[in-house]
Write a protein that holds these residues in place. Sequence first.
Motif, short mmCIF file in Angstrom:
data_model
loop_
_atom_site.label_atom_id
_atom_site.label_comp_id
_atom_site.label_asym_id
_atom_site.label_seq_id
_atom_site.Cartn_x
_atom_site.Cartn_y
_atom_site.Cartn_z
N SER A 182 0.51 -1.00 0.53
CA SER A 182 0.13 0.54 0.30
C SER A 182 1.27 1.25 0.35
N LYS A 183 2.49 1.25 0.59
CA LYS A 183 2.40 2.29 0.50
C LYS A 183 3.49 2.28 -0.48
N VAL A 184 4.13 1.64 -1.00
CA VAL A 184 4.76 2.27 -2.47
C VAL A 184 3.91 2.30 -3.53
N ARG A 185 2.08 2.16 -3.72
CA ARG A 185 1.46 2.25 -4.26
C ARG A 185 1.49 3.41 -4.35
N ASN A 186 0.66 4.29 -2.56
CA ASN A 186 0.34 5.24 -2.26
C ASN A 186 1.66 6.24 -2.92
N LYS A 187 2.57 5.76 -2.95
CA LYS A 187 3.62 7.17 -3.37
C LYS A 187 3.75 7.07 -4.78
N LEU A 188 2.94 5.77 -5.20
CA LEU A 188 3.43 5.82 -6.93
C LEU A 188 2.09 6.57 -7.48
N GLN A 189 0.99 6.43 -6.53
CA GLN A 189 0.06 6.84 -7.01
C GLN A 189 0.30 9.10 -7.52
N GLU A 190 0.96 9.12 -5.72
CA GLU A 190 1.52 10.50 -5.84
C GLU A 190 2.12 10.95 -6.75
N HIS A 191 2.94 10.13 -7.67
CA HIS A 191 4.16 10.49 -8.07
C HIS A 191 3.58 11.02 -9.77
N ILE A 192 2.58 10.18 -9.86
CA ILE A 192 1.87 10.50 -11.31
C ILE A 192 1.03 11.55 -11.12
N GLN A 193 0.52 11.51 -9.93
CA GLN A 193 -1.04 12.77 -9.65
C GLN A 193 0.18 14.04 -10.36
N ALA A 194 1.38 14.04 -9.13
CA ALA A 194 1.73 15.57 -9.45
C ALA A 194 2.47 15.31 -10.82
N HIS A 195 3.08 14.54 -11.36
CA HIS A 195 3.05 14.60 -13.12
C HIS A 195 2.29 15.37 -13.51
N VAL A 196 1.04 14.27 -13.44
CA VAL A 196 -0.04 15.14 -14.43
C VAL A 196 -0.89 16.14 -14.05
N GLU A 197 -0.58 16.65 -13.05
CA GLU A 197 -0.92 18.28 -12.45
C GLU A 197 0.08 19.14 -13.01
N CYS A 198 1.44 18.82 -12.93
CA CYS A 198 2.24 19.38 -13.71
C CYS A 198 2.53 19.67 -15.20
N ILE A 199 1.58 18.73 -15.67
CA ILE A 199 1.54 18.87 -17.42
C ILE A 199 0.32 19.94 -17.91
N ARG A 200 -0.26 19.72 -16.81
CA ARG A 200 -1.72 20.24 -17.01
C ARG A 200 -1.75 21.45 -16.84
N ASN A 201 -0.65 22.12 -15.69
CA ASN A 201 -0.79 24.03 -15.80
C ASN A 201 0.20 24.02 -16.54
N ALA A 202 0.98 22.69 -17.10
CA ALA A 202 1.55 24.13 -18.77
C ALA A 202 1.38 23.92 -19.27
N LYS A 203 -0.03 23.11 -19.92
CA LYS A 203 -0.66 23.29 -20.93
C LYS A 203 -1.58 24.64 -20.71
N LEU A 204 -2.47 24.95 -19.67
CA LEU A 204 -3.38 25.35 -19.45
C LEU A 204 -2.31 26.99 -18.97
N ALA A 205 -1.73 27.38 -18.99
CA ALA A 205 -0.28 28.24 -18.79
C ALA A 205 -0.27 28.35 -20.58
N GLU A 206 -0.18 27.60 -21.84
CA GLU A 206 0.51 28.23 -22.80
C GLU A 206 -1.42 28.43 -23.55
N LEU A 207 -1.91 27.92 -23.00
CA LEU A 207 -4.02 28.51 -23.49
C LEU A 207 -4.36 29.46 -22.93
N ARG A 208 -3.66 29.75 -21.97
CA ARG A 208 -3.99 31.41 -21.65
C ARG A 208 -3.43 32.44 -22.15
#
Length: 244
Positions: free
Chosen positions: A33-59
């Motif tokens: 569970s700890k490894v799974r949660n850590k993996l989820q956090e990393h993936i979510q952070a990466h997706v958020e980073c990409i989304r923020n960059a795309k939103l900034a570019e769009l704006r």
Amino acid sequence: MYLLYLTIYNSVMSDPSFFYADTAVKHVQWDASKVRNKLQEHIQAHVECIRNAKLAELRANFEKKLSDAISGPVQSILETGERDSWACIRRLYRREIENAALSFSASLSEFDLDQTISNKMVSDLREYARSVVETKAREEAGNVLMRMKERFFTVLSHDKDSMPRSWMRDEDIRTITREARLGALRLMSVMAAIRLDDNPDKIERALTTALLDGGPLSHKRSIEFASDPLASSTWEEVFHQRIH
């Protein structure tokens, strides 16, 4: 690209054991569970980073389009200094921002944003468009004295048909001079305040009464205006301050 990342992210979140199912060791009590949660956090952070960059570019893209669509026409309208200048600017501003807001909202819908965040971004885009108009108006205000001089001499030296004036003995020099001064004051009244709302105002009348019809102590001015309109930092019935 962002939608691809989002699809992968949703797939992983629905079944995160996909990444480590083959590594399970029989007869070993391993809490992943700890490894799974850590993996989820990393993936979510990466997706958020990409989304923020795309939103900034769009704006940024929408802001540039708005600036290009508004700045030039606003400058041209202000240079004419006609009575309907701000009415024309309001129509331009509203048309461009409504079209941009609709298109921007449609683009934001692809990012699976909370509605509050989406509304805030659209609102910020509207404020940006307004700031473009205000910035351009202030830039043009810096040239108002030069343009007033040009307007004065243009009216003075040309007749109503815009033909070079032929000065005859019977020319009413006083009337012609007054018309030239009135033309210059009209241009000043256009540049005196930012008027993106539909509220009527008496700016042109105040300037004409104060500067053309007898000066600050004129009887007509004391009747029309309860206080000195030139002594305030704002104009009556106009929300925004004078253009500095």
